[in-house]
Design a protein around this motif. Structure first.
Motif, mmCIF file in Angstrom:
data_model
loop_
_atom_site.group_PDB
_atom_site.id
_atom_site.type_symbol
_atom_site.label_atom_id
_atom_site.label_comp_id
_atom_site.label_asym_id
_atom_site.label_seq_id
_atom_site.Cartn_x
_atom_site.Cartn_y
_atom_site.Cartn_z
ATOM 1 N N PHE A 30 48.791 42.531 33.701
ATOM 2 C CA PHE A 30 49.099 42.517 35.156
ATOM 3 C C PHE A 30 50.596 41.817 35.266
ATOM 4 O O PHE A 30 51.597 42.422 35.977
ATOM 5 C CB PHE A 30 48.244 41.608 35.982
ATOM 6 C CG PHE A 30 48.587 41.696 37.837
ATOM 7 C CD1 PHE A 30 48.763 42.694 38.357
ATOM 8 C CD2 PHE A 30 48.883 40.538 38.428
ATOM 9 C CE1 PHE A 30 49.205 42.803 39.718
ATOM 10 C CE2 PHE A 30 49.233 40.365 39.525
ATOM 11 C CZ PHE A 30 49.256 41.756 40.433
ATOM 12 N N GLU B 79 45.227 39.604 32.672
ATOM 13 C CA GLU B 79 46.381 38.927 33.342
ATOM 14 C C GLU B 79 47.942 39.240 32.776
ATOM 15 O O GLU B 79 48.767 39.185 33.284
ATOM 16 C CB GLU B 79 46.138 37.306 33.277
ATOM 17 C CG GLU B 79 45.116 36.894 34.310
ATOM 18 C CD GLU B 79 45.062 35.404 34.224
ATOM 19 O OE1 GLU B 79 45.064 34.733 33.276
ATOM 20 O OE2 GLU B 79 44.970 34.949 35.073
ATOM 21 N N ASN C 55 52.497 41.343 43.318
ATOM 22 C CA ASN C 55 51.268 42.146 44.019
ATOM 23 C C ASN C 55 51.308 42.754 45.190
ATOM 24 O O ASN C 55 52.167 42.376 46.099
ATOM 25 C CB ASN C 55 50.240 40.945 43.914
ATOM 26 C CG ASN C 55 48.649 41.494 44.081
ATOM 27 O OD1 ASN C 55 48.516 42.604 43.762
ATOM 28 N ND2 ASN C 55 48.044 40.789 44.837
ATOM 29 N N MET D 285 42.499 49.986 34.307
ATOM 30 C CA MET D 285 43.259 50.169 35.555
ATOM 31 C C MET D 285 42.930 51.385 36.051
ATOM 32 O O MET D 285 42.341 52.368 35.553
ATOM 33 C CB MET D 285 44.754 49.978 35.337
ATOM 34 C CG MET D 285 45.480 51.136 34.581
ATOM 35 S SD MET D 285 47.163 51.048 34.567
ATOM 36 C CE MET D 285 47.724 51.516 35.989
ATOM 37 N N LYS E 68 54.080 43.724 36.538
ATOM 38 C CA LYS E 68 54.991 43.065 37.655
ATOM 39 C C LYS E 68 56.493 43.152 36.963
ATOM 40 O O LYS E 68 57.340 43.629 37.471
ATOM 41 C CB LYS E 68 54.651 41.622 37.722
ATOM 42 C CG LYS E 68 53.630 41.447 38.853
ATOM 43 C CD LYS E 68 53.659 39.975 39.280
ATOM 44 C CE LYS E 68 52.222 39.568 39.591
ATOM 45 N NZ LYS E 68 52.116 37.822 39.573
ATOM 46 N N GLN F 10 46.585 50.154 39.984
ATOM 47 C CA GLN F 10 45.509 49.084 40.368
ATOM 48 C C GLN F 10 44.877 48.591 39.328
ATOM 49 O O GLN F 10 44.195 49.192 38.449
ATOM 50 C CB GLN F 10 44.562 49.837 41.172
ATOM 51 C CG GLN F 10 44.988 50.461 42.454
ATOM 52 C CD GLN F 10 43.809 50.803 43.417
ATOM 53 O OE1 GLN F 10 42.921 51.710 43.124
ATOM 54 N NE2 GLN F 10 43.942 50.464 44.569
ATOM 55 N N ILE F 11 45.482 47.284 39.100
ATOM 56 C CA ILE F 11 45.196 46.612 37.819
ATOM 57 C C ILE F 11 43.940 45.652 38.001
ATOM 58 O O ILE F 11 43.712 44.935 38.780
ATOM 59 C CB ILE F 11 46.187 45.625 37.178
ATOM 60 C CG1 ILE F 11 47.417 46.350 37.572
ATOM 61 C CG2 ILE F 11 45.776 45.124 35.852
ATOM 62 C CD1 ILE F 11 47.780 47.595 36.486
ATOM 63 N N CYS F 12 42.738 45.779 37.264
ATOM 64 C CA CYS F 12 41.569 45.099 37.383
ATOM 65 C C CYS F 12 41.820 43.753 36.629
ATOM 66 O O CYS F 12 42.243 43.807 35.493
ATOM 67 C CB CYS F 12 40.300 46.059 36.901
ATOM 68 S SG CYS F 12 39.048 44.589 36.891
ATOM 69 N N THR F 13 41.727 42.613 37.200
ATOM 70 C CA THR F 13 41.500 41.295 36.752
ATOM 71 C C THR F 13 40.290 40.622 36.768
ATOM 72 O O THR F 13 40.129 39.388 36.581
ATOM 73 C CB THR F 13 42.705 40.338 37.255
ATOM 74 O OG1 THR F 13 42.480 40.168 38.584
ATOM 75 C CG2 THR F 13 44.090 41.211 37.156
ATOM 76 N N GLU G 219 48.994 46.796 42.666
ATOM 77 C CA GLU G 219 48.054 45.885 43.000
ATOM 78 C C GLU G 219 47.109 45.303 42.164
ATOM 79 O O GLU G 219 46.548 46.141 41.174
ATOM 80 C CB GLU G 219 47.212 46.840 44.080
ATOM 81 C CG GLU G 219 46.412 46.155 45.188
ATOM 82 C CD GLU G 219 45.677 46.841 46.089
ATOM 83 O OE1 GLU G 219 44.909 46.550 46.960
ATOM 84 O OE2 GLU G 219 45.774 48.200 45.972
ATOM 85 N N GLU G 220 46.792 44.099 42.260
ATOM 86 C CA GLU G 220 45.542 43.335 41.441
ATOM 87 C C GLU G 220 44.139 43.755 42.198
ATOM 88 O O GLU G 220 44.200 43.572 43.349
ATOM 89 C CB GLU G 220 45.763 42.108 41.504
ATOM 90 C CG GLU G 220 44.942 41.006 40.893
ATOM 91 C CD GLU G 220 44.946 39.919 40.778
ATOM 92 O OE1 GLU G 220 45.809 39.183 41.456
ATOM 93 O OE2 GLU G 220 44.208 39.086 39.933
ATOM 94 N N ARG H 185 38.010 32.988 39.017
ATOM 95 C CA ARG H 185 37.993 34.323 38.978
ATOM 96 C C ARG H 185 36.698 35.041 39.763
ATOM 97 O O ARG H 185 36.646 36.083 40.534
ATOM 98 C CB ARG H 185 38.073 34.928 37.626
ATOM 99 C CG ARG H 185 38.484 36.481 38.009
ATOM 100 C CD ARG H 185 39.891 36.548 38.470
ATOM 101 N NE ARG H 185 40.116 38.176 39.007
ATOM 102 C CZ ARG H 185 39.785 38.455 39.981
ATOM 103 N NH1 ARG H 185 38.834 38.181 40.793
ATOM 104 N NH2 ARG H 185 40.069 40.050 40.330
#
Lengths: 160, 435
Positions: free
Chosen positions: A95, A92, A106, A132, A99, A79-82, A118-119, B338
């Motif tokens: 992420f 970004e 995603n 993450m 990928k 789970q990547i925090c953006t 997952e973002e 965002r």
């Protein structure tokens, strides 16, 4: 469905903590999901009966919470925090790298069922961004090298 | 495991046990643990409330409401049981402070909940943690179990004749549940849809009973106030803003981290001295000083005291203590996108202005950032945001609207740079249009 001993014990304890049965619902759903990988139809029916709700009412609660899911995902949930604090520090790129490296988009699982990507929204690691979560584990101050190492390490572990 | 930092200007109150092994109950007791609770057991409820009032402690979740006053709203007599609910659903982007408290000093939260319960006459306290903080659920559950085993929680605590129960409750992923009425809905096993107020939780809360809801940092401050005295705590900060605050410094800083500084500490010093300034090669463009829902301020405005009353003078708010520092390599339209994407994702859809407003703002910003913007979009964004303000059940609508209005007001030229097919000046490659 029969609850495992651990879930049975959890439920028996938790239900004494609140004046209404349904109050155990949100955490119990998460604990059930941790064991089963997802909230199956049988699991939903079982918990619904225990807290005296209809299956539909339980599903209605499930759909509100972003961590609850009715379909299984890969073994390692990336789970990547953006969100903004991570964005400012290159989330970004992290992420995109995931990928490419995993070959999925995603909310997709790799064909071998190992990785799910997952973002996600802010996970509370803003001062250690980019960050993450891998299942329930925080991985912080991410760099391209750290991601490579993490993925390679998990792949190797699985081959053994 | 979150990393700890320190700076000589820090005044460690809430963070004084960080990194000292206070998750162990014995260690906590060595570090003055549960002394405040024992003192509170000898005090009249009104005396506890007055001490907290004197401390000028204001809610650390973001709204800054005086904690002592909140407690005084709970009716003395109630036919229904009263409750204390600790809000540990920390989810505001830019905020990562409560996590450290639970991780390093779990008993201080328990002690704070118990003192609040004594003050308002509650017999039960709940500590609600966001679902993502699973490792903290384990830490808190162990801390509660340890305290029960010693008789610090449960029947007849410290031989006082008082019975008090504390339970840990996990969420499952929802920003909106951090709003107090949605939090109660979630604890009751429902979707986190906010309730209309009045009645306020202090009168009609959990299962209809009077309920005190406080942020974890506020509650963790309470034992220190009881031991050190309200007046001592108040003096640490500025008038009407008592004590210290955990500030979460994030962005392209040399030393990002969570620092405990007196209320009213200068923001410029916080950025350039405490956090070591911007990383090499980057310049300051703006600061979001209190979590993603507050208004942006420009580099000219950062010579300001960080308290609830000073930030409004430069058009922003202290909020949750999440100081997000934006550098000159960041596109503000993208930043706005965002932020809006977040609120659009988290909107529960209950109130139409929020559900539709966040969605339209997101669509407009996506189009704009990908080069499809027209001049009218800029005012339209502002118009959409202004029409959400104050028109929703819970503050999520305001949280989505306020930042956008400020970005457009203070950084209009960046929005104008994106019009009529111009590519974003900050992107390396052209961005695909998503709408």
């Amino acid at each position: 469905m029969k609850f495992s001993d651990q879930l049975e014990q959890r439920f028996a304890t938790m239900v004494t903590h609140y004046p209404t049965k349904r109050s155990v619902l949100v955490p119990m759903l998460l604990y059930i999901q941790d064991e089963l990988g997802s909230l199956t139809e049988e699991a939903i029916h079982e918990i619904a009966q225990r807290v005296e709700l209809s299956d539909l009412e339980v599903r209605n609660v499930i759909s509100y919470y972003s961590m609850l899911r009715t379909r299984a995902v890969g073994k390692y949930n990336f789970q990547i925090c953006t969100n903004v604090s991570c964005l400012l520090r290159g989330a970004e790129d992290i992420f995109e790298q995931c990928k490419k490296k995993l070959g999925v988009g995603n909310k997709q699982t790799t064909s071998d069922g190992l990785f799910y990507l997952e973002e996600v929204e802010c996970i509370g690691a803003c001062s250690w961004a980019p960050a993450m979560m891998m299942n329930y584990e925080f991985v912080e101050n991410l760099t391209a090298a750290k991601i490579d190492e993490l993925i390679e390490g998990l792949k190797k572990k699985e081959q053994q | 495991m979150a990393y700890l930092v320190s700076h000589p200007d820090e005044v460690k109150v809430v963070s004084k046990r960080f990194g000292k092994g206070a998750t162990s109950l014995d260690r906590y007791l060595e570090l003055d643990g549960y002394k405040a609770l024992q003192k509170a057991l000898t005090m009249q409820p009104d005396a506890i409330i007055n001490e907290v009032k004197a401390s000028n402690l204001r809610g650390r979740g973001g709204a800054g409401f005086p904690t002592g006053m909140k407690w005084s709203f709970v009716p003395k007599q109630s036919p229904k049981p009263k409750y204390v609910l600790c809000n540990g659903d920390e989810s505001e982007p830019g905020t990562c402070k409560d996590r450290l408290i639970f991780e390093h000093d779990p008993h201080s939260v328990i002690e704070g909940v118990m003192i609040a319960a004594l003050a308002v006459g509650a017999k039960t306290g709940y500590i609600y943690l966001r679902g993502e903080y699973r490792y903290l659920v384990q830490i808190m559950e162990k801390a509660v179990a340890d305290a029960y085993a010693r008789g610090f929680i449960g029947k007849n605590i410290f031989g006082s004749g008082v019975d008090l129960d504390i339970f840990v409750h996990s969420g499952a992923g929802a920003y909106e549940v951090g709003e107090e009425s949605a939090l109660m809905e979630s604890l009751e096993g429902k979707r986190g849809i906010p309730r209309i107020r009045p009645p306020f939780p202090a009168v009609v809360g959990l299962w209809g009973g009077p309920t005190v809801i406080n942020n974890a940092e506020s509650l963790a401050s309470v034992p220190h106030i009881i031991l050190g005295g309200g007046e001592w705590f108040a003096k640490l900060g500025t008038p009407k803003n008592g004590g210290t605050r955990l500030f979460c410094m994030s962005g392209e800083l040399e030393r990002p981290g969570v620092y405990e500084l007196p209320m009213g500490y200068n923001l410029k010093k916080m950025i350039y001295d405490v956090a070591g300034g911007m990383v090499k090669g980057k310049k300051l463009k703006g600061v979001v000083p209190g979590g993603s829902s507050v208004q942006i301020i420009t580099p000219d405005e950062i010579d300001v005291a960080m308290d609830f009353d000073s930030l409004p003078k430069v058009g922003s708010m202290l909020g949750s203590g999440g100081v997000i520092v934006i550098d000159d390599h960041t596109c503000l339209v993208k930043f706005a996108l965002r932020v809006t994407q977040f609120y659009q994702h988290e909107s529960c859809g209950w109130c139409i202005p929020c559900r539709e407003g966040t969605d339209w703002m997101k669509k407009t910003l996506v189009r704009m950032h990908s080069g499809g913007g027209v001049a009218k979009d800029i005012d339209n964004l502002k118009y959409l945001a202004e029409n959400m303000l104050g028109r929703t059940f819970c503050p999520l609508g305001d949280a989505a609207a306020m930042p956008i209005i400020s970005y457009v007001q203070k950084f209009r030229s960046e929005f104008e740079d994106h019009l009529n097919g111009k590519p974003c000046p900050y992107e390396k490659a052209a961005q695909p249009v998503m709408v």
